[in-house]
Design an enzyme around this catalytic site. Structure first.
Site, short mmCIF file in Angstrom:
data_model
loop_
_atom_site.label_atom_id
_atom_site.label_comp_id
_atom_site.label_asym_id
_atom_site.label_seq_id
_atom_site.Cartn_x
_atom_site.Cartn_y
_atom_site.Cartn_z
N ARG A 297 0.83 -1.21 0.00
CA ARG A 297 0.00 0.00 0.00
C ARG A 297 0.86 1.26 0.00
O ARG A 297 0.53 2.25 -0.66
CB ARG A 297 -0.96 -0.03 1.19
CG ARG A 297 -2.01 -1.09 0.96
CD ARG A 297 -3.05 -1.19 2.03
NE ARG A 297 -4.12 -2.04 1.51
CZ ARG A 297 -5.18 -2.43 2.20
NH1 ARG A 297 -5.32 -2.06 3.45
NH2 ARG A 297 -6.10 -3.19 1.65
N TYR A 438 -6.55 -0.09 -7.24
CA TYR A 438 -5.91 -1.36 -6.85
C TYR A 438 -5.21 -1.25 -5.50
O TYR A 438 -5.04 -0.17 -4.97
CB TYR A 438 -5.00 -1.94 -7.94
CG TYR A 438 -3.85 -1.14 -8.50
CD1 TYR A 438 -3.24 -0.10 -7.84
CD2 TYR A 438 -3.32 -1.50 -9.75
CE1 TYR A 438 -2.16 0.59 -8.38
CE2 TYR A 438 -2.25 -0.82 -10.31
CZ TYR A 438 -1.68 0.22 -9.61
OH TYR A 438 -0.62 0.89 -10.14
N GLU A 439 -4.89 -2.41 -4.97
CA GLU A 439 -4.30 -2.51 -3.62
C GLU A 439 -5.24 -1.92 -2.56
O GLU A 439 -4.79 -1.34 -1.57
CB GLU A 439 -2.93 -1.81 -3.60
CG GLU A 439 -1.95 -2.33 -2.57
CD GLU A 439 -1.86 -3.83 -2.52
OE1 GLU A 439 -1.59 -4.46 -3.56
OE2 GLU A 439 -2.08 -4.40 -1.43
N GLY A 440 -6.54 -2.16 -2.76
CA GLY A 440 -7.56 -1.65 -1.84
C GLY A 440 -8.01 -0.26 -2.27
O GLY A 440 -7.23 0.69 -2.24
N GLN A 445 -9.35 1.76 2.17
CA GLN A 445 -8.37 2.45 3.04
C GLN A 445 -9.10 3.25 4.12
O GLN A 445 -8.68 3.30 5.27
CB GLN A 445 -7.49 3.41 2.22
CG GLN A 445 -6.79 2.79 1.01
CD GLN A 445 -6.01 1.56 1.36
OE1 GLN A 445 -5.31 1.51 2.37
NE2 GLN A 445 -6.11 0.53 0.52
#
Ligand SMILES: Cc1cc2nc3c(=O)[nH]c(=O)nc-3n(C[C@H](O)[C@H](O)[C@H](O)COP(=O)(O)OP(=O)(O)OC[C@H]3O[C@@H](n4cnc5c(N)ncnc54)[C@H](O)[C@@H]3O)c2cc1C
Length: 597
Positions: A297, A438-440, A445
């Site tokens: 992240r 992407y990546e949450g 978050q």
């Protein structure tokens, strides 16, 4: 038009003055990180970014990655660029020497990664994903797995991928269906993964996929997911390449940006089942992923910074050259660039100040990760871990949202030419857009920040950070003067408003999960805006001290004061609006019925 100049002075300033490189370098294991070495590494990385990676960015966007007859090809020049990184040992900067790395802190790797992503984000995703795979195997691999995979991934001889997403399982990993059936010492994996970054290519002799899947008797939901190593080609223990594993690229996605990065649909187990090796223990897959997520992240948060820097450099260059009318209030003779139109100045300064705030936030976050891993003092280690946990969703969420906003401002500064592909401004905007997804996603978050980092400890970690900010605000106000007075007052006001928001969240939203979720993204934006202002206030204090002590580079420090002042005057007041939005509009959001939407 699309050149990139690494902002090395700004990077050195943040490393030394805000992220505490000397303290990090003093931690056990980081003795190699001497100022001279770090300096020469940054200079060399800057050459590579500017001369080898940046020139490939626009052509790579036009050419894109292609799948022809089952073979995935990356744009021209990608192979040479990857070879350059591999030969220089660049993939292993922050990995242990025993596996071929340089053993340097993550903090030293941060500016390098920033440069790679500014220069060519579509390319830089490849080493970034490989670093993610290294982190997974370093943290959870058996000794044999480490011995087989790490030296080859650390050097970059092989690349790595992360395979989480399936058509029905994006943000919701509990919905994963890929199946891993025991087969002797290994497993046979079957299922389809979508959107896999660098999921297939011909750049290296092997690709090591890290794949989330369920075993047949696993409990439902998140608790039943395990993590597997699935190589594209099977190997013997010595790493010699053997038969092709049963994993294949079915298609590549056609997408808005990062065209040079192959985003693959991967089919596992069309025939006998792809051979996979359990890593990290049965049903601990999500736990393993979560451990690595701080790294991943922060890396994506870094992309927000990188792309904004690239967009800023391009917009500033254009604004100096483009002549259009006489700026309001302009009294000098002759023509001048649009850079002197007050609104263009405002846009450029917004970009510059937010970029400096992001850079400080990203590097400070990496320093916290280093402290959390390597500080021998357990109290300081715990403090660093707390800070890393708190800052990670803020860095990922705020820096990516801000990256998109600033890339859009970059287009605006170009006027119509920004919307036309040939200037390159549009590419930065298109490339930036994925980073909030992407990546949450930003909402994921926000939820992390709200539920795990704020409500779970009843605001203790956030209050700790606010107390640090109080001190900096007091220092700035006490020193006073034209810059620091405004900066100190602005920060103090924003901190007080944040306390109001936090109090409301703890009182009203904590017992009501829906309300807390409605406030999550505004709270993330608030915290990002505030932490950015805090970092710039720290930068201003340092700059004022350097100027007072006498310096060879007064312009550099004066500019830092101006940037911090601009941020305090024109960006930090957004905290007031966000506080209002949290307290008033969260209720409203919850009251909206679906038919109204
Ligand atoms: C170019 C690209 C590269 C990618 N690379 C990889 C990769 O290498 N490996 C990999 O595994 N995946 C990868 N992904 C997948 C990516 O991680 C997912 O797209 C992302 O996690 C979102 O999932 P989704 O697309 O299913 O959206 P959804 O989960 O369907 O979300 C849609 C919307 O609903 C919101 N939402 C969903 N759940 C919640 C919630 N709980 N609270 C609040 N809002 C919510 C989201 O914020 C979003 O706005 C990639 C995707 C793209 C486009």
């Amino acid at each position: 038009m699309t050149t990139y100049l690494p902002p090395l002075d700004d990077m050195r300033f943040v490393l030394a003055e805000l992220a505490g490189l000397d303290q990090i370098a003093a931690l056990p294991g980081f003795e190699e990180a001497t100022p001279d070495l770090v300096d020469s590494i940054l200079t060399e990385a800057g050459h590579i970014a500017e001369q080898a990676l940046a020139p490939l960015n626009a052509p790579g966007d036009r050419q894109g990655a292609r799948l022809v007859d089952g073979v995935v090809t990356t744009p021209d020049g990608w192979q040479d660029a990857l070879n350059t990184l591999t030969e220089g040992g660049w993939n292993g900067v922050a990995f242990p020497a025993e596996f071929g790395g340089m053993g340097l802190p993550n903090l030293v790797n941060a500016p390098i990664q920033e440069m790679w992503h500014s220069a060519n984000m579509a390319f830089a995703l490849c080493p970034m994903l490989t670093q993610g795979a290294v982190n997974a195997i370093l943290s959870y691999g058996t000794d044999d797995q480490k011995a087989l995979y790490l030296p080859r991934l650390v050097t970059g001889e092989w690349t790595g991928t992360m395979n989480l997403t399936e058509p029905q399982a994006g943000s919701d990993l509990a919905a994963l269906r890929s199946m891993a059936t025991p087969d002797g010492d290994a497993y046979r994996i079957k299922g389809q993964k979508i959107f896999i970054t660098y999921g297939d290519h011909e750049l290296t002799s092997n690709i090591i996929h890290l794949v989330l899947a369920r075993t047949p008797d696993a409990p439902p939901g998140i608790k039943g997911i395990s993590l597997f190593i699935v190589p594209k080609f099977l190997t013997n223990d010595a790493g010699e390449i053997g038969a092709r594993n049963d994993v294949h690229c079915v298609s590549l996605e056609h997408k808005l940006g990062i065209h040079g990065s192959p985003t693959a649909v991967l089919s596992f187990g069309d025939h006998e089942g792809a051979v996979g090796y359990l890593i990290g223990g049965l049903h601990r897959g999500v736990e393993c992923m979560f451990t690595m997520m701080n790294h991943a992240r922060l890396s994506v948060g870094m992309q927000g910074l990188s792309i904004a820097e690239r967009a800023y450099q391009q917009a500033r260059g254009y604004a100096r050259e483009r002549i259009q009318g006489k700026p309001a209030g302009w009294t000098a003779d002759g023509k001048t660039g649009i850079v002197n139109h007050p609104d263009v100045r405002r846009m450029l300064m917004t970009m510059k100040s937010k970029i400096e705030a992001m850079r400080a936030l990203v590097y400070v976050s990496w320093a916290a990760i280093d402290g959390a891993h390597s500080n021998p003092d357990s109290e300081q280690q715990a403090r660093a871990a707390l800070m890393a946990d708190l800052l990670t969703p803020i860095t990922k969420g705020w820096c990516t949202e801000t990256g998109v906003e600033l890339a859009s401002l970059g287009v605006q500064i170009h006027g119509g030419m920004g919307y036309i592909e040939e200037t390159g401004a549009a590419q930065h905007f298109r490339d930036a857009r994925i980073t909030t997804i992407y990546e949450g996603t930003t909402a994921i978050q926000g939820n992390d920040l709200m539920f795990r980092k704020l409500l779970r400890d009843k605001g203790a970690a956030v209050e700790g950070l606010l107390a640090d900010m109080d001190q900096v605000a007091r220092q700035a106000t006490t020193l006073g003067g034209p810059h620091l007075g405004l900066i100190g007052a602005g920060l103090a006001t924003a901190v007080a408003q944040t306390r109001q928001a936090v109090k409301w969240l703890l009182d009203a939203a904590a017992p009501n999960a829906g309300l807390a979720a409605a406030a999550a993204v505004p709270f993330l934006r608030l915290m990002g805006t505030l932490v950015g202002g805090y970092q710039l206030a720290r930068a201003a204090l340092v700059s004022q001290a350097r100027l007072a002590a006498g310096t060879d580079t007064p312009d550099f420090y004066t500019a830092k004061l101006t940037t911090a002042q601009f941020y305090a005057a024109s960006i930090l007041p957004e905290v007031a609006a966000l506080t209002q939005s949290i307290v008033i509009s969260s209720d409203l959001v919850m009251a909206l019925d679906e038919p109204l939407l």
